[in-house]
Enzyme design. Sequence first.
Site, PDB file in Angstrom:
ATOM      1  N   GLY A   1      53.055 -25.182  23.356  1.00 17.28           N
ATOM      2  CA  GLY A   1      51.893 -26.088  22.861  1.00 17.28           C
ATOM      3  C   GLY A   1      50.802 -26.037  22.445  1.00 17.28           C
ATOM      4  O   GLY A   1      50.576 -26.495  20.966  1.00 17.28           O
ATOM      5  N   HIS A   2      50.121 -24.505  22.798  1.00 20.70           N
ATOM      6  CA  HIS A   2      49.690 -24.428  21.788  1.00 20.70           C
ATOM      7  C   HIS A   2      49.309 -23.932  20.739  1.00 20.70           C
ATOM      8  O   HIS A   2      48.732 -23.789  19.670  1.00 20.70           O
ATOM      9  CB  HIS A   2      48.461 -23.019  22.670  1.00 20.70           C
ATOM     10  CG  HIS A   2      47.761 -23.133  24.744  1.00 20.70           C
ATOM     11  ND1 HIS A   2      48.322 -22.871  25.324  1.00 20.70           N
ATOM     12  CD2 HIS A   2      46.916 -24.052  24.251  1.00 20.70           C
ATOM     13  CE1 HIS A   2      47.989 -23.262  26.250  1.00 20.70           C
ATOM     14  NE2 HIS A   2      47.068 -24.129  26.366  1.00 20.70           N
TER      15      HIS A   2
ATOM     16  N   LYS B   1      48.283 -34.025  24.979  1.00 16.45           N
ATOM     17  CA  LYS B   1      48.233 -33.653  26.573  1.00 16.45           C
ATOM     18  C   LYS B   1      46.995 -34.178  27.592  1.00 16.45           C
ATOM     19  O   LYS B   1      47.222 -35.726  28.927  1.00 16.45           O
ATOM     20  CB  LYS B   1      48.976 -32.991  27.332  1.00 16.45           C
ATOM     21  CG  LYS B   1      49.652 -33.009  29.092  1.00 16.45           C
ATOM     22  CD  LYS B   1      50.018 -31.541  28.884  1.00 16.45           C
ATOM     23  CE  LYS B   1      49.512 -30.462  29.831  1.00 16.45           C
ATOM     24  NZ  LYS B   1      49.011 -30.783  31.078  1.00 16.45           N
TER      25      LYS B   1
ATOM     26  N   SER C   1      52.177 -26.716  30.107  1.00 13.32           N
ATOM     27  CA  SER C   1      50.958 -26.616  31.317  1.00 13.32           C
ATOM     28  C   SER C   1      51.079 -25.426  31.379  1.00 13.32           C
ATOM     29  O   SER C   1      52.331 -24.657  32.120  1.00 13.32           O
ATOM     30  CB  SER C   1      50.943 -27.343  31.911  1.00 13.32           C
ATOM     31  OG  SER C   1      49.869 -27.532  32.534  1.00 13.32           O
TER      32      SER C   1
END
Length: 281
Positions: free
Chosen positions: A36-37, A149, A185
């Site tokens: 995600g990052h 998110k 996450s």
Amino acid sequence: MKTFTTRRSLQQYLQQIKTLNKTIGFVPTLGALHQGHLSLIEFAQQQNDVIVCSIFVNPSQFNDPKDLEKYPRTIEADIKMLEQVNCDILFNPEVNEMYDGNEQWHLNIGETEHLLEGEFRPGHYQGVTQVVNKLFGIVNPDTAYFGQKDYQQFLIISKMVNMLNMPVKLVMCPIKRETNGLAMSSRNIHLTPGDRQHALVLSKTLNWLSNNFNQNNIPALKKEAEQMINAEPGVELDYFEIADGDTLHPANDSTKSIVALVAAKVGKTRLIDNILLSPKS
Ligand code: PAF
């Protein structure tokens, strides 16, 4: 990749970059990086000349000291990942580099701060705005990238940027999910194999809602979604809200921008997720 641990050295380096008229894209993180990052870094790379990523576990945004202590710290793996995606600059300061003891901070961001996450994590968004304000001051980015998110976080940082007339553009990037739907996450590290299975109820319920949004009224849909989550063993629901995407107040059938947001404890780990919904037709 160049790594800086002090504000002064980073600022000096970035000043040179600015004089070359290069644009700076910024991805602030708490570390424990995942795909995600990395997707935020990729978005930033498409739109900027130089990318700065910060890794700083910011104490002021943790209202629970145990949560701060437990927060995953994986700096060596993080550095490898950033190098693999050709991130240009890492800013990785210590706490005393960012805070000089007894700092006071309060930004009046209105009631959004106290809704949803704010109710369960009092003071969290004061800590987030405090550190993001500092980081923006140090990096002075043209554009900063945040994940959808943390939808409420994006809304609150946007408010701060407007209120303080900060010369930075904000971009919200889509949620990155595992193939089974679980939102990526840093906290997923703490999930047991059983928790991982139970956690799927969150994304499944959000998808169900999206697919059935025109089939019933909002209060009935919300109730059904809550029942689906409550029926899952090992999952303790904090909230499920179908909200106005600008105010986070409960949406009604004429709300234009709608987001469904959920937070729940899965085993010992608290997870959040959300989905953007098209207005009712
Ligand atoms: O979303 C995060 O990772 C953090 O809240 C942020 C924006 C880096 C501030 O510490």
